[in-house]
Design an enzyme around this catalytic site. Structure first.
Site, PDB file in Angstrom:
ATOM      1  N   LYS A  40       5.579  17.150   6.635  1.00 45.76           N
ATOM      2  CA  LYS A  40       7.216  16.713   6.750  1.00 45.76           C
ATOM      3  C   LYS A  40       7.819  16.401   5.078  1.00 45.76           C
ATOM      4  CE  LYS A  40       8.133  12.273   6.431  1.00 45.76           C
ATOM      5  NZ  LYS A  40       8.340  10.645   6.883  1.00 45.76           N
ATOM      6  N   HIS A  68       2.771  13.227  11.359  1.00 51.44           N
ATOM      7  CA  HIS A  68       1.277  11.971  11.902  1.00 51.44           C
ATOM      8  C   HIS A  68       1.269  10.997  12.662  1.00 51.44           C
ATOM      9  CE1 HIS A  68       3.070   9.294   8.849  1.00 51.44           C
ATOM     10  NE2 HIS A  68       2.662   8.175   9.360  1.00 51.44           N
ATOM     11  N   LYS A  78      -1.682   9.552  16.455  1.00 45.37           N
ATOM     12  CA  LYS A  78      -1.667   8.247  16.391  1.00 45.37           C
ATOM     13  C   LYS A  78      -3.021   7.796  17.873  1.00 45.37           C
ATOM     14  CE  LYS A  78       1.336   5.898  13.649  1.00 45.37           C
ATOM     15  NZ  LYS A  78       0.457   5.604  12.378  1.00 45.37           N
ATOM     16  N   HIS A  98       9.558  11.168  13.869  1.00 42.53           N
ATOM     17  CA  HIS A  98       8.639  10.574  13.892  1.00 42.53           C
ATOM     18  C   HIS A  98       9.176   9.821  15.334  1.00 42.53           C
ATOM     19  CE1 HIS A  98       6.994  10.949  10.775  1.00 42.53           C
ATOM     20  NE2 HIS A  98       7.282  10.316   9.660  1.00 42.53           N
TER      21      HIS A  98
HETATM   22  P1  NAD Z   1       3.561  13.483  -5.145  1.00 43.46           P
HETATM   23  O1  NAD Z   1       4.182  14.090  -5.855  1.00 43.46           O
HETATM   24  O2  NAD Z   1       2.666  12.702  -4.931  1.00 43.46           O
HETATM   25  O3  NAD Z   1       2.082  15.277  -5.621  1.00 43.46           O
HETATM   26  C1  NAD Z   1       2.650  16.149  -5.628  1.00 43.46           C
HETATM   27  C2  NAD Z   1       1.166  17.761  -6.204  1.00 43.46           C
HETATM   28  O4  NAD Z   1       1.625  18.076  -5.513  1.00 43.46           O
HETATM   29  C3  NAD Z   1       0.351  16.720  -7.008  1.00 43.46           C
HETATM   30  O5  NAD Z   1      -0.932  17.373  -7.177  1.00 43.46           O
HETATM   31  C4  NAD Z   1       0.817  17.838  -7.711  1.00 43.46           C
HETATM   32  O6  NAD Z   1      -0.256  18.909  -9.067  1.00 43.46           O
HETATM   33  C5  NAD Z   1       1.547  19.302  -6.422  1.00 43.46           C
HETATM   34  N1  NAD Z   1       1.982  20.284  -7.314  1.00 43.46           N
HETATM   35  C6  NAD Z   1       3.695  20.033  -7.899  1.00 43.46           C
HETATM   36  N2  NAD Z   1       4.150  20.946  -8.852  1.00 43.46           N
HETATM   37  C7  NAD Z   1       2.642  21.496  -8.446  1.00 43.46           C
HETATM   38  C8  NAD Z   1       2.865  23.373  -8.718  1.00 43.46           C
HETATM   39  N3  NAD Z   1       4.004  23.999  -9.206  1.00 43.46           N
HETATM   40  N4  NAD Z   1       1.627  23.569  -8.512  1.00 43.46           N
HETATM   41  C9  NAD Z   1       0.764  23.516  -7.944  1.00 43.46           C
HETATM   42  N5  NAD Z   1       0.639  22.598  -7.468  1.00 43.46           N
HETATM   43  C10 NAD Z   1       1.809  21.283  -7.484  1.00 43.46           C
HETATM   44  O7  NAD Z   1       3.415  13.970  -3.337  1.00 43.46           O
HETATM   45  P2  NAD Z   1       2.779  13.230  -2.135  1.00 43.46           P
HETATM   46  O8  NAD Z   1       3.265  11.672  -2.069  1.00 43.46           O
HETATM   47  O9  NAD Z   1       1.739  13.293  -2.077  1.00 43.46           O
HETATM   48  O10 NAD Z   1       3.494  13.973  -1.180  1.00 43.46           O
HETATM   49  C11 NAD Z   1       3.203  15.986  -0.744  1.00 43.46           C
HETATM   50  C12 NAD Z   1       3.627  15.771   0.530  1.00 43.46           C
HETATM   51  O11 NAD Z   1       3.281  15.349   1.560  1.00 43.46           O
HETATM   52  C13 NAD Z   1       5.291  16.098   0.125  1.00 43.46           C
HETATM   53  O12 NAD Z   1       5.485  17.188   1.339  1.00 43.46           O
HETATM   54  C14 NAD Z   1       5.802  14.524   0.689  1.00 43.46           C
HETATM   55  O13 NAD Z   1       7.072  14.615   1.952  1.00 43.46           O
HETATM   56  C15 NAD Z   1       4.443  14.794   1.981  1.00 43.46           C
HETATM   57  N6  NAD Z   1       4.222  12.957   2.848  1.00 43.46           N
HETATM   58  C16 NAD Z   1       4.061  12.387   2.018  1.00 43.46           C
HETATM   59  C17 NAD Z   1       4.048  11.373   2.199  1.00 43.46           C
HETATM   60  C18 NAD Z   1       3.017  10.151   1.082  1.00 43.46           C
HETATM   61  O14 NAD Z   1       2.752   9.142   1.766  1.00 43.46           O
HETATM   62  N7  NAD Z   1       2.725  10.506  -0.159  1.00 43.46           N
HETATM   63  C19 NAD Z   1       3.738  10.777   3.876  1.00 43.46           C
HETATM   64  C20 NAD Z   1       4.141  12.125   4.402  1.00 43.46           C
HETATM   65  C21 NAD Z   1       5.056  13.231   3.917  1.00 43.46           C
END
Ligand code: NAD
Length: 488
Positions: free
Chosen positions: A149, A179, A183, A241
């Site tokens: 998401k 997610h 649950k 959600h």
């Molecule tokens: P983050 O910014 O911590 O990590 C991003 C990742 O993408 C890194 O590994 C980075 O190296 C990689 N990346 C960025 N640009 C890139 C490119 N051009 N080529 C290859 N890799 C690239 O983000 P996150 O918090 O891990 O979130 C990732 C996804 O999951 C997003 O869509 C976010 O909305 C979703 N999400 C995250 C959470 C959370 O708790 N962090 C919860 C729900 C959904």
């Protein structure tokens, strides 16, 4: 009654964004727990793919730390960690260029292996990655992609994203993650509803007075301020959600527990949602905690936008126009910096038609409470006689169906939502994932609400940190003779 873990077939799982927050906090610790549970054969391959300057050794060390920090295991066996890390490799890949793709392709494949690609990157990269998977010959007809998401920010963007993904993959290859659906209690909700004769005959507007769905967090927006301020609670929580929880509560019994049968029924609920009237919506924004402002700043300070009109809280009164639910309101609320962290659903049944115990016995209602967090479990409030002398005084007591207390704790295997869902991807089971038309229908209902706020220049009501949101949210129920139920 020890649970039997059946190993999944051999797989190659590529995690785009494998060094990101979600991968380190949820995905890889979850995979490690599945490894410890014996669900993965030693030949499984997990490939981290991200922009970071790492090699496989560096990546393994990064994940070793992530497991130590987020593993959520009472004891972590270093030997098991070493064995798990042997499954991991890393490829530096640029989602927007050609770097790394040839190497990634060379690692994939092998007869009979399942290929799955987890898009744990910002949504702007989903299309680029899908396109490159095809260009480099990795978008086989049986490959699977997992999409995080947010799935679009309105109907138009969600539709465009669906179309882009559909250029390279069939719908049965696309796993859109919410997610909440992974649950344990959410699945137990379906077991309780459709596995018992007791509830289903009462599950309608004739017997149910109203339903409350609350997802409350005590934290603020934290480091996600920039993203959150463009999104708000409606897009970030309600459209996905809360909508999914609403669907599972309100849907008709599917003919079988299969992906399309379940998702068809959920879709019918979303399509039957009435537009929400402006006076049935309360938006809020948290204020700084007066005596602790540096630690708990107000929303606008936290997101760095002093004029922000984005809501960190929203409560809605929703109606479903179908035979089962016409006339039964569903009250939804979600917010940040609230008094307690709680995700729960309350099904509040109607009063008995007549009280034989007289006025002094008071008004008692059965409430089915489904708690997703904390302390996952299901409780049914029933009315009984207060024990002892002194006449017929009635009290409400909970009939507790919490697994932790009812079942032997040693026999229960607690599986986090992410690890369950990833194993479902490998098994090819889409039941707990959103279908493209479901996501679009949810946006079709959400968009006019947000557009209404924009057209009216709506300003969210302030609310205190550690409260239950703006007082208007209580008024939403109070004017109809109801109130938000607190945990008993
Ligand atoms: P983050 O910014 O911590 O990590 C991003 C990742 O993408 C890194 O590994 C980075 O190296 C990689 N990346 C960025 N640009 C890139 C490119 N051009 N080529 C290859 N890799 C690239 O983000 P996150 O918090 O891990 O979130 C990732 C996804 O999951 C997003 O869509 C976010 O909305 C979703 N999400 C995250 C959470 C959370 O708790 N962090 C919860 C729900 C959904």
């Amino acid at each position: 009654m020890v649970s039997r873990v059946i190993p999944v077939d051999q797989f190659d799982l590529v995690i785009f964004g494998g060094t990101g927050d979600l991968a380190r906090r949820k995905i890889l610790p979850g995979l490690f727990r599945r490894f410890c549970a014996g669900q993965m054969l030693p030949e499984a391959r997990i490939i981290g793919a991200a922009r970071s300057d790492l090699d496989t050794h560096g990546y393994r060390e990064m994940i070793r730390e992530a497991i130590a920090e987020f593993g959520e295991l009472s004891a972590i066996d270093p030997e098991q960690v070493d064995q798990f890390l042997q499954l991991l490799s890393f490829v530096k890949v640029d989602a927007l260029g050609d770097e790394g793709w040839a190497e990634l392709q060379s690692l994939m494949g092998g007869t009979g292996r399942i290929e799955a690609y987890y898009f744990s990157v910002g949504p702007s990269l989903f299309g680029d990655i899908a396109e490159r998977l095809q260009k480099w010959g990795m978008a086989d007809a049986d490959a699977r992609i997992v999409v995080e998401k947010p799935f679009g920010r309105d109907l138009e963007t969600a539709r465009a994203l669906n179309q882009t993904l559909a250029t390279y993959f069939n719908e049965d290859q696309i796993y859109r993650i919410d997610h909440y659906l992974g649950k344990e209690t959410v699945q137990n909700l379906m077991a309780v509803r459709f596995g018992n004769m007791l509830f289903e005959p009462l599950w309608n507007s004739q017997y149910v007075d109203h339903i409350q769905i609350t997802v409350a967090e005590t934290v603020g927006v934290g480091g996600r301020g920039e993203y959150y301020d463009k999104s708000g609670a409606m897009r970030d929580m309600v459209q996905n959600h809360l909508m999914q929880l609403l669907c599972l509560i309100a849907m008709e019994p599917p003919s079988q527990f299969s992906p399309d049968a379940v998702r068809d029924e959920k879709l019918k609920v979303i399509r039957a949602l009435d537009p929400v009237l402006p006076h049935h919506i309360v938006r809020g924004q948290y204020q700084a905690e007066p005596c602790n402002e540096p630690e708990n700043p107000g929303y606008r300070t936290e997101v760095g936008n002093p004029r922000s009109r984005t809501e960190s809280f929203v409560a809605l009164r929703v109606e479903i126009s179908n035979w089962r639910w016409a006339g039964t309101p569903f009250y939804l609320r979600t917010g940040k910096r609230m008094s307690e962290r709680a995700s729960e659903i309350r099904v509040v049944f109607k009063d008995t038609p007549h009280s034989i115990f007289g006025e002094e016995a008071g008004r008692h209602r059965n409430v089915l409470s489904i708690r997703l967090q904390p302390n996952e479990g299901i409780t049914l409030g029933v009315t009984i006689k207060e024990p002892g002398p002194g006449g017929m005084r009635l009290i409400d007591v909970p009939l507790d169906m919490s697994f932790a207390e009812t079942l032997d704790p040693d026999d229960i295997e607690h599986v986090d939502a992410y690890e369950r869902l990833i194993m479902d991807v490998i098994r090819g089971n889409q039941t707990l994932f959103m279908r493209g038309d479901e996501v679009e229908a949810a946006w079709r209902w959400t968009d006019p609400i947000i557009e209404g706020w924009q057209a009216r220049n709506d300003v969210p009501k302030p609310y205190e940190t550690g409260s239950d949101g703006p007082t208007d949210a209580n008024e939403l129920l109070r004017r109809e003779g109801r109130s938000w139920r607190k945990e008993t």
